[in-house]
Design an enzyme around this catalytic site. Structure first.
Site, PDB file in Angstrom:
ATOM      1  N   GLY A  12       0.789  -1.239   0.000  1.00 18.56           N
ATOM      2  CA  GLY A  12       0.000   0.000   0.000  1.00 18.56           C
ATOM      3  C   GLY A  12       0.816   1.281   0.000  1.00 18.56           C
ATOM      4  N   ASN A  14       1.403   3.065  -2.594  1.00 19.19           N
ATOM      5  CA  ASN A  14       0.620   4.007  -3.427  1.00 19.19           C
ATOM      6  C   ASN A  14      -0.594   4.539  -2.666  1.00 19.19           C
ATOM      7  OD1 ASN A  14       1.629   4.414  -6.324  1.00 19.19           O
ATOM      8  ND2 ASN A  14       1.872   2.194  -6.049  1.00 19.19           N
ATOM      9  N   LEU A  84      -4.952  -6.857  -6.918  1.00 18.97           N
ATOM     10  CA  LEU A  84      -4.571  -7.974  -7.776  1.00 18.97           C
ATOM     11  C   LEU A  84      -5.721  -8.871  -8.231  1.00 18.97           C
ATOM     12  CD1 LEU A  84      -1.165  -8.945  -6.129  1.00 18.97           C
ATOM     13  CD2 LEU A  84      -1.635  -7.354  -8.003  1.00 18.97           C
ATOM     14  N   ILE A  87     -11.602  -7.419 -11.692  1.00 20.46           N
ATOM     15  CA  ILE A  87     -12.928  -6.825 -11.467  1.00 20.46           C
ATOM     16  C   ILE A  87     -13.894  -7.355 -12.535  1.00 20.46           C
ATOM     17  CG2 ILE A  87     -14.140  -4.585 -11.539  1.00 20.46           C
ATOM     18  CD1 ILE A  87     -12.416  -4.919  -9.066  1.00 20.46           C
ATOM     19  N   ASN A 101      -6.905   2.334 -12.465  1.00 27.10           N
ATOM     20  CA  ASN A 101      -5.911   1.374 -11.970  1.00 27.10           C
ATOM     21  C   ASN A 101      -4.513   1.899 -12.280  1.00 27.10           C
ATOM     22  OD1 ASN A 101      -4.789  -1.228 -11.156  1.00 27.10           O
ATOM     23  ND2 ASN A 101      -4.491  -1.653 -13.341  1.00 27.10           N
ATOM     24  N   HIS A 103      -0.739   0.488 -13.233  1.00 30.82           N
ATOM     25  CA  HIS A 103      -0.079  -0.725 -13.720  1.00 30.82           C
ATOM     26  C   HIS A 103       1.412  -0.438 -13.898  1.00 30.82           C
ATOM     27  CE1 HIS A 103       0.090  -4.611 -15.699  1.00 30.82           C
ATOM     28  NE2 HIS A 103       0.917  -4.061 -16.553  1.00 30.82           N
ATOM     29  N   ASP A 144      -6.508  -4.470 -18.223  1.00 27.82           N
ATOM     30  CA  ASP A 144      -5.465  -3.478 -18.559  1.00 27.82           C
ATOM     31  C   ASP A 144      -5.671  -2.837 -19.929  1.00 27.82           C
ATOM     32  OD1 ASP A 144      -4.146  -3.907 -16.112  1.00 27.82           O
ATOM     33  OD2 ASP A 144      -2.956  -5.546 -16.941  1.00 27.82           O
ATOM     34  N   GLU A 173       5.436   5.997 -10.156  1.00 27.30           N
ATOM     35  CA  GLU A 173       4.029   5.864  -9.737  1.00 27.30           C
ATOM     36  C   GLU A 173       3.651   6.950  -8.730  1.00 27.30           C
ATOM     37  OE1 GLU A 173       3.171   1.166 -10.485  1.00 27.30           O
ATOM     38  OE2 GLU A 173       3.701   1.709  -8.444  1.00 27.30           O
TER      39      GLU A 173
HETATM   40  C1  GAR Z   1       2.507  -1.184  -7.849  1.00 28.31           C
HETATM   41  O1  GAR Z   1       3.756  -1.188  -8.494  1.00 28.31           O
HETATM   42  C2  GAR Z   1       1.386  -1.315  -8.852  1.00 28.31           C
HETATM   43  O2  GAR Z   1       1.677  -0.741 -10.102  1.00 28.31           O
HETATM   44  C3  GAR Z   1       1.277  -2.814  -8.995  1.00 28.31           C
HETATM   45  O3  GAR Z   1       1.424  -3.285  -7.681  1.00 28.31           O
HETATM   46  C4  GAR Z   1       2.328  -2.425  -6.976  1.00 28.31           C
HETATM   47  C5  GAR Z   1       1.720  -2.123  -5.636  1.00 28.31           C
HETATM   48  O4  GAR Z   1       2.616  -1.443  -4.791  1.00 28.31           O
HETATM   49  N1  GAR Z   1       0.009  -3.186  -9.570  1.00 28.31           N
HETATM   50  C6  GAR Z   1      -0.144  -4.229 -10.375  1.00 28.31           C
HETATM   51  O5  GAR Z   1       0.744  -4.977 -10.678  1.00 28.31           O
HETATM   52  C7  GAR Z   1      -1.573  -4.393 -10.903  1.00 28.31           C
HETATM   53  N2  GAR Z   1      -1.591  -5.184 -12.095  1.00 28.31           N
HETATM   54  P1  GAR Z   1       2.104  -0.798  -3.438  1.00 28.31           P
HETATM   55  O6  GAR Z   1       1.242  -1.838  -2.715  1.00 28.31           O
HETATM   56  O7  GAR Z   1       3.353  -0.470  -2.684  1.00 28.31           O
HETATM   57  O8  GAR Z   1       1.309   0.420  -3.810  1.00 28.31           O
END
Ligand code: GAR
Length: 187
Positions: A12, A14, A84, A87, A101, A103, A144, A173
């Site tokens: 988490g 992000n 992950l 939906i 989302n 990615h 995606d 990100e």
């Molecule tokens: C992020 O890098 C995000 O882009 C990826 O999971 C990570 C979560 O990091 N998402 C995917 O791969 C979705 N297909 P976080 O939990 O530290 O935010």
């Protein structure tokens, strides 16, 4: 005030960035009303630390049906921040144009089922790509495949590993995600 629901599956960072940029005003006039995880994860603790309602709905066939019941009526945006599960089409249609989302690659490359987290970075390195990055996009039934809102790029160096790429891309990100959220909420 715009109301946001955030879905998480992992650490988490992000999500934390969303909290921090709401506080700093980079995402103006917004509030995270609810955080939902599909598995036990530190993202739930981050919400707890911010005094934000948080719930665990275990991943599985009826996840989206249960999720729909929890979405507050006045929700403006549903944000997938390292989420992950897939939906469902019904859920996408019910909240069309209101789900985004992040990615960890430059879509349309390296997206689709099974392409998440470290798997994406391994695929980028194996393919010999010179660039990667992150994409914020609308969520549609095709995994995606929804309209791109913002992208940020990084260079893939010869000595990069999946882990070093993940770290470089996280930094991108943290830059583009708040901007994309603010952009969508301003419409
Ligand atoms: C992020 O890098 C995000 O882009 C990826 O999971 C990570 C979560 O990091 N998402 C995917 O791969 C979705 N297909 P976080 O939990 O530290 O935010």
């Amino acid at each position: 005030m715009k109301n946001i629901v955030v879905l998480v599956s992992g650490g988490g960072t992000n999500l934390q960035r969303i909290f921090d940029t709401i506080d700093s005003g980079e995402i103006p006039n917004a509030k995270v009303k609810l955080v939902v995880a599909d598995r036990p994860c530190f993202g739930l603790q981050r919400a707890e630390n911010e005094n934000v309602k948080n719930i665990l709905i275990p991943r599985g066939k009826n996840f989206c049906e249960l999720l729909e019941k929890e979405i507050p009526e006045n929700t403006d945006l549903i944000v997938l921040a390292g989420f992950l599960s897939i939906i469902t089409k019904d859920f996408c249609e019910k909240f069309r144009g209101k789900i985004i989302n992040i990615h960890p690659a430059l879509l349309p490359k390296f997206g689709g089922k099974g392409m998440w987290g470290i798997h994406v970075h391994n695929a980028v390195i194996e393919s010999g790509e010179k660039k990667s990055g992150a994409t914020v996009h609308f969520v549609t039934p095709g995994v995606d495949e929804g309209e791109i809102i913002l992208q940020g790029e990084i260079e893939v160096d010869a000595n990069d590993t999946a882990e070093s790429l993940a770290n470089k891309i996280h930094i991108v990100e943290y830059d583009i995600f708040p901007k994309a959220i603010a952009k969508v909420l301003s419409k």
